[in-house]
Design a protein around this motif. Structure first.
Motif, PDB file in Angstrom:
ATOM      1  N   ALA A 103      10.084   6.784 -26.131  1.00  0.00           N
ATOM      2  CA  ALA A 103      10.860   6.091 -25.103  1.00  0.00           C
ATOM      3  C   ALA A 103      12.098   5.493 -25.742  1.00  0.00           C
ATOM      4  CB  ALA A 103      10.017   5.012 -24.425  1.00  0.00           C
ATOM      5  N   ILE A 104      13.088   5.236 -24.893  1.00  0.00           N
ATOM      6  CA  ILE A 104      14.348   4.666 -25.367  1.00  0.00           C
ATOM      7  C   ILE A 104      14.858   3.685 -24.328  1.00  0.00           C
ATOM      8  CG2 ILE A 104      15.730   6.561 -24.388  1.00  0.00           C
ATOM      9  CD1 ILE A 104      17.494   6.356 -26.949  1.00  0.00           C
ATOM     10  N   SER A 105      15.419   2.582 -24.792  1.00  0.00           N
ATOM     11  CA  SER A 105      15.953   1.568 -23.883  1.00  0.00           C
ATOM     12  C   SER A 105      17.236   2.057 -23.219  1.00  0.00           C
ATOM     13  CB  SER A 105      16.219   0.277 -24.656  1.00  0.00           C
ATOM     14  OG  SER A 105      17.209   0.503 -25.654  1.00  0.00           O
ATOM     15  N   TRP A 106      17.715   1.305 -22.226  1.00  0.00           N
ATOM     16  CA  TRP A 106      18.875   1.739 -21.465  1.00  0.00           C
ATOM     17  C   TRP A 106      20.101   1.914 -22.357  1.00  0.00           C
ATOM     18  CZ3 TRP A 106      23.327  -1.125 -21.398  1.00  0.00           C
ATOM     19  CH2 TRP A 106      23.218  -2.441 -21.856  1.00  0.00           C
ATOM     20  N   SER A 107      20.214   1.088 -23.389  1.00  0.00           N
ATOM     21  CA  SER A 107      21.389   1.144 -24.260  1.00  0.00           C
ATOM     22  C   SER A 107      21.212   2.128 -25.411  1.00  0.00           C
ATOM     23  CB  SER A 107      21.660  -0.239 -24.832  1.00  0.00           C
ATOM     24  OG  SER A 107      20.605  -0.610 -25.715  1.00  0.00           O
ATOM     25  N   GLY A 108      19.982   2.547 -25.634  1.00  0.00           N
ATOM     26  CA  GLY A 108      19.698   3.376 -26.804  1.00  0.00           C
ATOM     27  C   GLY A 108      19.426   2.560 -28.052  1.00  0.00           C
ATOM     28  N   GLY A 109      19.484   1.247 -27.926  1.00  0.00           N
ATOM     29  CA  GLY A 109      19.323   0.399 -29.092  1.00  0.00           C
ATOM     30  C   GLY A 109      17.894   0.257 -29.580  1.00  0.00           C
ATOM     31  N   SER A 110      16.938   0.535 -28.701  1.00  0.00           N
ATOM     32  CA  SER A 110      15.526   0.445 -29.074  1.00  0.00           C
ATOM     33  C   SER A 110      14.830   1.758 -28.759  1.00  0.00           C
ATOM     34  CB  SER A 110      14.838  -0.679 -28.304  1.00  0.00           C
ATOM     35  OG  SER A 110      15.406  -1.932 -28.629  1.00  0.00           O
ATOM     36  N   THR A 111      14.021   2.223 -29.700  1.00  0.00           N
ATOM     37  CA  THR A 111      13.251   3.442 -29.503  1.00  0.00           C
ATOM     38  C   THR A 111      11.789   3.188 -29.861  1.00  0.00           C
ATOM     39  OG1 THR A 111      13.809   4.206 -31.737  1.00  0.00           O
ATOM     40  CG2 THR A 111      15.200   5.004 -29.928  1.00  0.00           C
ATOM     41  N   TYR A 112      10.923   3.968 -29.253  1.00  0.00           N
ATOM     42  CA  TYR A 112       9.485   3.795 -29.421  1.00  0.00           C
ATOM     43  C   TYR A 112       8.860   5.188 -29.545  1.00  0.00           C
ATOM     44  CZ  TYR A 112      11.124  -0.382 -26.995  1.00  0.00           C
ATOM     45  OH  TYR A 112      11.839  -1.486 -26.616  1.00  0.00           O
ATOM     46  N   TYR A 113       7.839   5.302 -30.389  1.00  0.00           N
ATOM     47  CA  TYR A 113       7.220   6.599 -30.622  1.00  0.00           C
ATOM     48  C   TYR A 113       5.699   6.479 -30.683  1.00  0.00           C
ATOM     49  CZ  TYR A 113      11.894   8.051 -32.014  1.00  0.00           C
ATOM     50  OH  TYR A 113      13.241   8.335 -32.022  1.00  0.00           O
ATOM     51  N   ALA A 114       5.045   7.531 -30.225  1.00  0.00           N
ATOM     52  CA  ALA A 114       3.614   7.643 -30.457  1.00  0.00           C
ATOM     53  C   ALA A 114       3.391   7.901 -31.949  1.00  0.00           C
ATOM     54  CB  ALA A 114       3.033   8.791 -29.641  1.00  0.00           C
ATOM     55  N   ASP A 115       2.275   7.415 -32.455  1.00  0.00           N
ATOM     56  CA  ASP A 115       1.981   7.601 -33.876  1.00  0.00           C
ATOM     57  C   ASP A 115       1.941   9.082 -34.256  1.00  0.00           C
ATOM     58  OD1 ASP A 115      -0.332   4.775 -34.192  1.00  0.00           O
ATOM     59  OD2 ASP A 115       1.861   4.885 -34.290  1.00  0.00           O
ATOM     60  N   SER A 116       1.500   9.903 -33.329  1.00  0.00           N
ATOM     61  CA  SER A 116       1.335  11.330 -33.615  1.00  0.00           C
ATOM     62  C   SER A 116       2.653  12.064 -33.842  1.00  0.00           C
ATOM     63  CB  SER A 116       0.561  12.005 -32.484  1.00  0.00           C
ATOM     64  OG  SER A 116       1.249  11.843 -31.252  1.00  0.00           O
ATOM     65  N   VAL A 117       3.766  11.477 -33.404  1.00  0.00           N
ATOM     66  CA  VAL A 117       5.060  12.154 -33.549  1.00  0.00           C
ATOM     67  C   VAL A 117       6.046  11.376 -34.413  1.00  0.00           C
ATOM     68  CG1 VAL A 117       4.729  13.189 -31.273  1.00  0.00           C
ATOM     69  CG2 VAL A 117       6.200  11.171 -31.499  1.00  0.00           C
ATOM     70  N   LYS A 118       5.674  10.176 -34.808  1.00  0.00           N
ATOM     71  CA  LYS A 118       6.574   9.333 -35.577  1.00  0.00           C
ATOM     72  C   LYS A 118       6.964  10.032 -36.876  1.00  0.00           C
ATOM     73  CE  LYS A 118       5.523   5.130 -34.882  1.00  0.00           C
ATOM     74  NZ  LYS A 118       4.840   3.812 -34.905  1.00  0.00           N
ATOM     75  N   GLY A 119       8.261  10.026 -37.163  1.00  0.00           N
ATOM     76  CA  GLY A 119       8.768  10.690 -38.359  1.00  0.00           C
ATOM     77  C   GLY A 119       9.111  12.160 -38.156  1.00  0.00           C
TER      78      GLY A 119
END
Length: 124
Positions: free
Chosen positions: A50-66
């Motif tokens: 997921a990504i915030s409206w500005s793009g300043g914050s991102t979030y990832y599932a552990d399975s895809v992180k990196g």
């Protein structure tokens, strides 16, 4: 109302890369948080990124992180998912989703609008 159209899916060998795009209609795209989810046959819808409206914050599932990177271009009303080092277990239909308010969220129920999905198949 927001309409979302995904593209970029396909068949790739394990270790390969794909970039998914999600084009959004509407003038308020830049105010929406965006997410990517996936659903494999016989399984529930799973949060990917997921990504915030500005793009300043991102979030990832552990399975895809990196391995996966979410980004957005508000001038083009488009959100992207760059997928590297793909594995057979990444095989699924990938959906983008829009959330009219709030930040990134890993729950499908947070999102009001969904695309039709694009198939990603990773062969071993």
């Amino acid at each position: 109302q927001v309409q979302l159209v995904e593209s970029g899916g396909g068949l790739v060998q394990a270790g390969g890369s794909l970039r998914l795009s999600c084009a959004a209609s509407g003038r308020t795209f830049s105010s929406y948080a965006m997410g990517w989810f996936r659903q494999a046959p016989g399984k529930g819808r799973e949060f990917v990124a997921a990504i915030s409206w500005s793009g300043g914050s991102t979030y990832y599932a552990d399975s895809v992180k990196g391995r996966f990177t979410i980004s957005r271009d508000n001038a083009k009303n488009t959100v992207y998912l760059q997928m590297n080092s793909l594995k057979p277990e990444d095989t699924a239909v990938y959906y983008c989703a829009a959330r009219p308010q709030g930040g990134g969220c890993y729950l499908p129920s947070c999102y009001a609008y969904w695309g039709q999905g694009t198939q990603v198949t990773v062969s071993s």
